[in-house]
Design an enzyme around this catalytic site. Structure first.
Site, PDB file in Angstrom:
ATOM      1  CG  HIS A  38      -1.476   1.549   1.146  1.00  0.00           C
ATOM      2  ND1 HIS A  38      -1.277   2.706   1.992  1.00  0.00           N
ATOM      3  CD2 HIS A  38      -2.796   1.437   0.737  1.00  0.00           C
ATOM      4  CE1 HIS A  38      -1.840   3.225   2.441  1.00  0.00           C
ATOM      5  NE2 HIS A  38      -3.225   3.130   1.086  1.00  0.00           N
TER       6      HIS A  38
ATOM      7  CB  CYS B 186      32.113   2.969 -23.816  1.00  0.00           C
ATOM      8  SG  CYS B 186      32.219   2.300 -24.900  1.00  0.00           S
TER       9      CYS B 186
END
Length: 798
Positions: A417, A749
């Site tokens: 919840h 990279c």
């Protein structure tokens, strides 16, 4: 006479005004999806007309109107008292004979056994507002048996129209209290008390990524998972490969599941359930087998296609017949209404002392006074901007949660919840922190960091952070070169998939090994060689679910890589095989038993040299088996592989041959194998390497280090490390040009193309095929690439 009863088989999605959203959806699925193989428990609805009749017969219209008139609409100081009086009023009402007999008659007619256990669930509807959502506002009752208990439970559902949270919700939405009504669903109770149950989403609930089904489950009845009382098992299934017949489960995470809700012994009781401790053997066992996970995922896809929108659903497994059932489904309301047009990034600049950690909900950073509460009855202590710290939350907390800057709970998982309400509010939350209420001091200033993946961090004091907002619609990706991401953490993959990108140019396997596996691969191959008893005990604990220790490595690595491959599918994802240095391998559990002590690990026993060496050959075999599983058994043929630190051409051939021996055949199902160009020899011998590999990825850090003779780990010469040094740039340009001559793709990279516009210009002008950025550098990197093509910086062939 009004129709107070409707069987699910008589109801469809167009009957929301008469039976509410929950019952209309159950009827829709019962009628249309049962023929498609989805099992829906039978049942019937007590209509909204029945509720109106009950209120009218008891003369409650005026008293309820008077109570609502007394409500303090400024501070809602009397909300609890007004709600209590309204509920007591409705519970004092008498169920007329005709209404009562209609309900009992339907119950007896539908169920042969006069004491059939049923679930009694509220299903609200609003006059003139049939599409309004009332999820989680009203009560449901489980294991209701017998006529008296049934009628009492129906009346309790009627009364729950006036729960505090329902009253406050209607006030917030501007709904007239007297134009909202209650229908009640009476549904066959599935014996999940001796089985299991849970919830699911047809998207990833944190990011909104639409190509997965998320399933969570606990032992026993499902109320514990909704209320966040326990941490559930969680599973992710990739829809495209599931429908192609591949192994499609890309994540399996075991929750503690320390409690389970079961039937109580009392007869003729409403909500006759209790929580008991889950037996240890069940805590350490997944609630669903793989074929059951995939079955639920297939059902979820059918449901989503039928409704033509993202859905969340509840499921249950009968402990007697071992059958799975869908017991509820509703439209997903958070991400389905949210457009990902802007990217807000949070970056922690300075932090205090770490207090505790848990699961991060959202991606924000917030700070404020901690307020430790044990119950929503203590709401008066909570001030706007406070951070709620509590054991767990339930729907009873909803009216006060809009005040908080964030929340921390001891218990609960990603579908609890607290997690759901945090997403709906856009709040930061950390759930399942275990000891938050004892390690955090009431009133102290704390900072919640939910911006670093799925793990959330609570720090003492007010940390420093920055926020940046980017309109993703305004980002223009260049046609060339490809703009790709550097990714390591599977937890961030779905979030990063929404960034503008052409796939993943570097997936760093080391992160998965060190964070998800934690154990040296060779220790899993040869546990008998582990000398330290603590290492041995740690390994046994971590691999508890895997009697075959080698299978543990393959399972964890394959699922970690598959998660990232799924997030970017069908774009290419280039996975670099492990590139730990020996001192880094030694830092893994039992690593010291398998690693040499080297003077300079940076240029020692690393990369390709390890793979065929007897010290690691069997470990490399596990890596290959995991990649074979990702590609061939899980269907992620968008995964390509890359070999790091390959010193010689002969070494490259050895590795390719070894991969073939281990089931990874270059060219099979389009498998491409790249090599890192990070050693000057790779550039100087590019033509020879190109005859072996399908492409190159320039590793600018190592290439700079080895070109300039600098140990990049040494602080003494750190100021000399410069990727823009002329010698380094000469080698990079040569590598790109040689790649073109040989017909091989060349990428790079690193940080330099985002930090330096001139470096980006060098790469683009020489025709590099792809540039990969870390996520935090992506936007700047794209700007630098686009700058090359602006009129002032037109591309040049030289």
């Amino acid at each position: 006479m009004m129709n107070y009863i409707k069987k699910f088989s008589e109801i469809g999605i167009n009957d929301i005004a008469e039976v509410g959203g929950k019952n209309a959806s159950l009827g829709e699925m019962f009628s249309h999806l049962t023929p498609k193989g989805i099992l829906i428990p039978k049942g019937f609805a007590v209509t909204a007309a029945a509720y109106k009749y009950f209120v009218s017969c008891n003369g409650f219209e005026l008293p309820l109107a008077a109570l609502m008139k007394e409500l303090d609409r400024q501070g809602y100081t009397n909300l609890a008292e007004i709600g209590k009086q309204a509920r007591n009023l409705l519970m004092s009402g008498r169920m007329t004979n005709d209404l009562g007999m209609s309900i009992i008659g339907a119950y007896d007619a539908m169920f042969d056994d006069g004491v059939q256990e049923v679930a009694v669930r509220s299903s609200a509807t609003a006059e003139d507002l049939p599409e309004a959502s009332f999820a989680g506002l009203h009560e449901s009752y489980l294991n209701v048996r017998g006529s008296y208990a049934l009628l009492y439970a129906v009346k309790q559902c009627f009364a729950s129209l006036y729960t505090d949270r329902a009253i406050k919700y209607r006030e917030d939405k501007g709904f007239d209290h007297h134009k909202v009504f209650l229908s009640v669903g009476i549904q066959e109770m599935i014996r999940s008390d001796i089985g299991c149950s849970g919830v699911g989403f047809t998207l990833e609930p944190e990011s909104g990524f639409k190509e997965v089904v998320h399933i969570a489950g606990v032992w026993g009845l499902g109320e514990n998972i909704v209320q966040g009382t326990v941490t559930p098992d969680e599973f992710l299934v990739f829809k495209p490969t599931l429908e192609q017949g591949f192994k499609a489960i890309i994540q399996k995470n075991m929750g503690s599941k320390n409690q389970m809700m079961v039937y109580a012994d009392q007869e003729d009781e409403v909500n006759a359930t209790i929580n008991k401790l889950t037996p240890l053997e069940l805590q350490n066992k997944f609630v669903l087998e793989d074929q059951e996970i995939e079955k639920l995922a297939k059902w979820a896809i059918i449901i989503e296609r039928h409704y033509q929108k993202a859905m969340d659903f509840e499921w249950a497994k009968d402990g007697i017949g071992q059958q799975l059932y869908i017991i509820q489904a509703r439209p997903e309301t958070v991400h389905s209404q949210k457009k990902r047009l802007q990217l807000t990034s949070y970056h922690l600049a300075q932090k205090g002392i770490l207090v505790c950690t848990g699961e991060a909900i959202g991606s924000r950073i917030v700070s404020g006074p901690a307020r430790i509460l044990s119950s929503p009855l203590q709401a008066a202590k909570l001030n706007p901007g406070d951070i709620l710290v509590t054991d767990t939350t339930s729907p009873d907390w909803d009216p006060i949660l809009k005040k908080v800057a964030g929340m921390v709970t001891n218990r609960g998982g990603r579908t609890s919840h607290a997690a759901i309400i945090a997403r709906e509010l856009g709040a930061a939350a950390i759930v399942g922190a275990t000891n938050a209420t004892t390690t955090i001091t009431d009133g102290e200033i704390i900072t919640l960091n939910c911006a670093d993946g799925k793990t959330g961090f609570v720090y003492q004091g007010k940390a420093e952070w920055t926020e940046s907002v980017t309109d993703l619609e305004d980002i223009r990706i260049p046609q060339t070169p490809k703009v790709q991401l550097i990714v390591a953490d599977p937890e961030r993959a779905f979030e990063l998939s929404f960034y503008p990108n052409d796939g993943v140019g570097l997936l760093r396997m080391e992160f998965i090994i060190s964070n998800l596996i934690k154990i040296h691969p060779m220790a899993l191959v040869h546990p008998e060689k582990i000398s330290n008893e603590k290492d041995r005990a740690d390994m046994e604990l971590i691999t508890l679910q895997h009697p075959d220790k080698k299978a543990f490595f393959v399972d964890k690595l394959s699922k970690g890589v598959a998660t990232i491959a799924a997030a970017f599918f069908p774009k290419e994802v280039i996975v670099r095989m492990s590139d730990f240095k020996s001192n880094e391998y030694a830092g893994l559990i039992a690593g010291q038993d398998f690693e040499p002590v080297e003077e300079n690990p940076m240029i020692g026993f690393r990369g390709a040299s390890r793979y065929y060496h007897e010290r690691y050959r069997e470990g490399f075999q596990l890596e290959c088996e995991a990649m074979r599983m990702v590609r061939n058994e899980m269907g992620f043929t968008n995964v390509k592989l890359m070999i790091p630190f390959c010193r010689t051409v002969e070494e490259g051939r050895k590795v390719i041959d070894l991969m073939k021996e281990f089931g990874l055949i270059q060219g099979d199902h389009g498998l491409e194998v790249f090599v890192m160009a990070e050693i000057p020899a790779n550039v100087l011998m590019a033509e020879e390497f190109a005859a072996i590999f399908d492409g190159f990825s320039i590793g600018s850090n190592d290439l700079t280090q080895l070109t300039l003779g600098i140990d990049r780990d040494s602080a003494l010469v750190a100021d000399l490390f410069d990727e823009q040094n002329a010698a380094v740039q000469l080698l990079i340009a040569q590598m790109i040009n040689q790649g073109k001559i040989c017909g091989r793709k060349v990428g790079i990279c690193g940080q330099a193309p985002s930090d330096s516009a001139s470096f980006a210009r060098l790469l683009v002008r020489h025709g590099i095929d792809s540039i990969s950025f870390n996520a935090d550098a992506l936007i700047a990197g794209i700007a630098n690439i686009n700058g090359v093509f602006s009129p002032q910086l037109s591309p040049s062939p030289s």
